[in-house]
Design a protein around this motif. Structure first.
Motif, PDB file in Angstrom:
ATOM      1  N   THR A  84      19.421  18.688  21.951  1.00  0.00           N
ATOM      2  CA  THR A  84      20.507  19.195  22.787  1.00  0.00           C
ATOM      3  C   THR A  84      20.649  18.299  24.006  1.00  0.00           C
ATOM      4  N   PRO A  85      21.713  17.564  24.131  1.00  0.00           N
ATOM      5  CA  PRO A  85      22.798  17.452  23.168  1.00  0.00           C
ATOM      6  C   PRO A  85      22.425  16.504  22.035  1.00  0.00           C
ATOM      7  N   LEU A  86      23.149  16.627  20.927  1.00  0.00           N
ATOM      8  CA  LEU A  86      22.944  15.717  19.808  1.00  0.00           C
ATOM      9  C   LEU A  86      23.432  14.317  20.178  1.00  0.00           C
ATOM     10  N   PRO A  87      22.771  13.292  19.667  1.00  0.00           N
ATOM     11  CA  PRO A  87      23.259  11.940  19.933  1.00  0.00           C
ATOM     12  C   PRO A  87      24.476  11.627  19.062  1.00  0.00           C
ATOM     13  N   ARG A  88      25.268  10.693  19.528  1.00  0.00           N
ATOM     14  CA  ARG A  88      26.295  10.109  18.655  1.00  0.00           C
ATOM     15  C   ARG A  88      25.565   9.057  17.824  1.00  0.00           C
ATOM     16  N   THR A  89      25.783   9.078  16.524  1.00  0.00           N
ATOM     17  CA  THR A  89      25.071   8.147  15.649  1.00  0.00           C
ATOM     18  C   THR A  89      26.035   7.344  14.792  1.00  0.00           C
ATOM     19  N   GLU A 107      16.840   5.636  -9.228  1.00  0.00           N
ATOM     20  CA  GLU A 107      16.154   5.227  -8.000  1.00  0.00           C
ATOM     21  C   GLU A 107      17.067   4.286  -7.233  1.00  0.00           C
ATOM     22  N   ALA A 108      17.241   4.580  -5.956  1.00  0.00           N
ATOM     23  CA  ALA A 108      18.043   3.716  -5.085  1.00  0.00           C
ATOM     24  C   ALA A 108      17.177   3.309  -3.903  1.00  0.00           C
ATOM     25  N   LYS A 109      17.054   2.012  -3.707  1.00  0.00           N
ATOM     26  CA  LYS A 109      16.334   1.484  -2.546  1.00  0.00           C
ATOM     27  C   LYS A 109      17.370   0.858  -1.625  1.00  0.00           C
ATOM     28  N   VAL A 110      17.268   1.192  -0.340  1.00  0.00           N
ATOM     29  CA  VAL A 110      18.241   0.696   0.623  1.00  0.00           C
ATOM     30  C   VAL A 110      17.541   0.258   1.903  1.00  0.00           C
ATOM     31  N   ASN A 111      18.206  -0.609   2.627  1.00  0.00           N
ATOM     32  CA  ASN A 111      17.849  -0.893   4.001  1.00  0.00           C
ATOM     33  C   ASN A 111      18.833  -0.104   4.850  1.00  0.00           C
ATOM     34  N   TRP A 112      18.389   0.388   5.975  1.00  0.00           N
ATOM     35  CA  TRP A 112      19.271   1.176   6.830  1.00  0.00           C
ATOM     36  C   TRP A 112      19.027   0.822   8.295  1.00  0.00           C
ATOM     37  N   HIS A 113      20.043   1.092   9.077  1.00  0.00           N
ATOM     38  CA  HIS A 113      19.998   0.832  10.512  1.00  0.00           C
ATOM     39  C   HIS A 113      20.843   1.916  11.160  1.00  0.00           C
ATOM     40  N   THR A 114      20.279   2.661  12.082  1.00  0.00           N
ATOM     41  CA  THR A 114      21.014   3.706  12.782  1.00  0.00           C
ATOM     42  C   THR A 114      21.051   3.386  14.264  1.00  0.00           C
TER      43      THR A 114
END
Length: 163
Positions: A84-89, A107-114
């Motif tokens: 609280t508050p939630l972030p903007r992502t 199966e799915a393998k991914v790279n991610w960046h938030t």
């Protein structure tokens, strides 16, 4: 593995990211099977992480979808002070690799960046995720999500909506 399957899985994971960015928690949770496992293990040292969540620490570990449902309940009711508050992502998904497993699951393998912004402070998380997906008539359901957080020196809150 066909190009059609790769495209469908990629679109599913992008849609999952969009739902999270939009705080569409009901639709987000519906992507998971009732008995799906969600795991973000902690690192033991620079190159080894906890393999068994019952034998070591995890940043997040839900044995089934009820864990996510409870977390969303806490966010919605204001009982999660850390949210609280939630972030903007902004969730970015790339390097999607797909294969069909012997049992017919995918199966799915991914790279991610938030990237995120909360109360004027900016930050980021990034890593790898492996999803086990069950194909449905219309799309997929998540059976398991295993996420490795690569920048694990956390100077803020880490929650499911960051990965």
């Amino acid at each position: 593995m066909s190009a059609e399957l790769h495209f469908a899985v990629s679109q599913f994971l992008i849609h999952k990211a969009e739902l999270c960015d939009a705080y569409d928690w009901d639709a987000y949770i519906e992507l998971y099977d009732e008995d799906s496992v969600y795991h973000i293990p902690q690192w033991i040292d620079e190159h080894n992480y906890v393999q068994d969540p019952n034998q070591g620490l995890s940043y997040v570990y839900y044995e089934d979808r009820a864990g996510l449902e409870d977390r969303v309940f806490r966010i919605r009711t204001g009982k999660a002070a850390s949210a609280t508050p939630l972030p903007r992502t902004l969730h970015l998904i790339n390097n999607v690799r797909v294969k069909v497993l012997e049992d017919g699951l995918v199966e799915a393998k991914v790279n991610w960046h938030t990237l995120y912004n909360r109360q004027g402070l900016e930050g980021q998380f990034y890593g790898h995720s492996t999803y086990t997906l069950r194909q449905t008539e219309q799309s997929f359901r998540i059976r398991r999500q295993h996420t490795l957080l690569l920048n694990d020196k956390i100077d803020s809150v880490l929650d499911f909506y960051h990965v």
